[in-house]
Design an enzyme around this catalytic site. Structure first.
Site: not given
Length: 412
Positions: A211, A290, A308, A325
């Site tokens: 992110n 890959k 978590i 948060f």
């Protein structure tokens, strides 16, 4: 005893009628036990004589860059290195503009370019000058660099106008500096655990899901907790910029890595701040080689990552303060309160990442802090270090209240 006792403070004085208040501030700082050195601009000496500050501070006053008083040092570098705190009062629009642009053409501006000390600026000017778009932009630039402003008051100005622009009173400036310096021992003897950055969920050896989190908010909290005297452990995922110094850093990649690292440290921590942006999902299968492109589309199966914050909430010990948060784009209060209750947080910091200056990768943040009773405090757009200071003050206060409420040990 004042928290400024023994602190080395450089006071910069710019030219303006409010310079007389700087003399009162110098006196109060000296009375508080600070070692004060004064730098005046050439304009400032038109309002107050250097002898005034020399008498109040009991040190030579600096005005001219080339007036070296000690041959063994370069004065502006020595003063820059000397400072524990640097305060400019009054600060003119001219000085603010020069500092924003990185210009150094006199003793004060040159010393400011060389110092690494925390900087407080107390502006004083005509109301229209203060509200000028260029001045406002320069102040915002400095805020993003971590400069703290002591906002001017509203009232009768020397020019005859009534409005915002008068230098804050010396007592208020002194109080702001004491609050900052007093935070140095607010968390002494405490252990603080912080997570920061984004997690990396591997698809194959060259691709991953992540992110936009830069880790800057977590870094600011870690740096501030260390300054407040705490023993700090920082569990950092994918981040940008230099790591804060003086803290124990544990580098991780995935959400699972972060969970394991956090649980290993959580039991001994007094305050846990989970500022990291953890990926909610990870690929069900990680390819060893890959993945070669073949079809026009590819389906990637994702599975849920461990939560978590919820895990920490379920294991939270008595007296421990857990801070979460929430980065939101809508219905901020509703989502924040829901998350706080579900995950058993003591405090929840929520921000609207769609607002300019409040999203990922910025030096600033605008947040609202919640507890189980609702909104505790709404902070305006501030540098992340200032957000961190207020958040840790609230967490420390909760820690003290929790310990004060504990029953005495049997037999004590």
């Amino acid at each position: 005893m004042s928290s400024l006792r023994g602190k080395r403070i450089v006071l910069g004085v710019c030219g303006g009628i409010a310079a007389y208040k700087a003399a009162a501030l110098c006196s109060k700082l000296t009375q508080a036990g600070a070692d004060v050195r004064v730098i005046m601009t050439k304009s400032a000496v038109q309002f107050v004589a250097p002898l005034t500050f020399q008498t109040l501070s009991r040190h030579d006053v600096y005005v001219d860059t080339f007036d070296e008083k000690d041959a063994s040092v370069v004065a502006h570098i020595d003063l820059a290195d000397h400072a524990d705190l640097f305060v400019i009062a009054p600060a003119t629009a001219n000085l603010i503009g020069k500092l924003a642009l990185g210009l150094g053409d006199d003793m004060l501006s040159t010393t400011l370019l060389a110092t690494t000390a925390p900087l407080f600026i107390a502006p004083a000017m005509n109301v229209h000058m203060y509200e000028n778009a260029a001045v406002m932009k320069n102040m915002e630039t400095l805020r993003q660099r971590g400069v703290r402003f002591i906002e001017p008051g509203v009232g009768q100005l020397a020019c005859g106008y009534v409005g915002r622009g008068r230098l804050e009173e010396p007592e208020a400036i002194l109080a702001a500096l004491e609050r900052y310096a007093g935070g140095a021992q607010l968390l002494a003897g405490r252990k603080v655990l912080i997570t920061a950055g984004g997690t990396v969920e591997r698809i194959d050896p060259v691709r991953f899901l992540t992110n936009d989190s830069s880790g800057r908010m977590g870094f600011a909290i870690a740096e501030t907790a260390r300054r407040m005297g705490a023993e700090v452990t920082l569990v950092a995922g994918r981040t940008e910029g230099p790591l804060p110094g003086g803290v124990n850093v544990i580098r991780v990649q995935s959400a699972q890595d972060m969970l394991e690292a956090v649980l290993a440290e959580a039991g001994s921590s007094d305050i846990i701040v989970k500022a990291a942006a953890v990926a909610d999902y990870r690929p069900a299968m990680k390819a060893d080689q890959k993945i070669k492109k073949s079809e026009h589309t590819m389906t990637l199966e994702l599975v849920k990552n461990p939560d978590i914050l919820q895990t920490l909430g379920s294991r939270k010990k008595d007296g421990q303060v857990l801070v979460g948060f929430a980065a939101e784009t809508e219905r901020l209060e509703e989502h924040a309160m829901d998350k706080l209750v579900r995950k058993n947080c003591d405090l929840l910091v929520a921000n609207d990442v769609s607002k300019p200056g409040s999203g990922f990768g910025t030096e600033t943040n605008e947040v609202r802090i919640f507890d189980r009773n609702g909104n505790v405090e709404a902070l305006p757009l501030l540098h992340k270090l200032e957000v961190a200071e207020r958040l840790l003050e609230l967490a420390a206060a909760r820690l003290r209240r929790s310990e004060a409420a504990e029953p005495p040990l049997e037999g004590s």
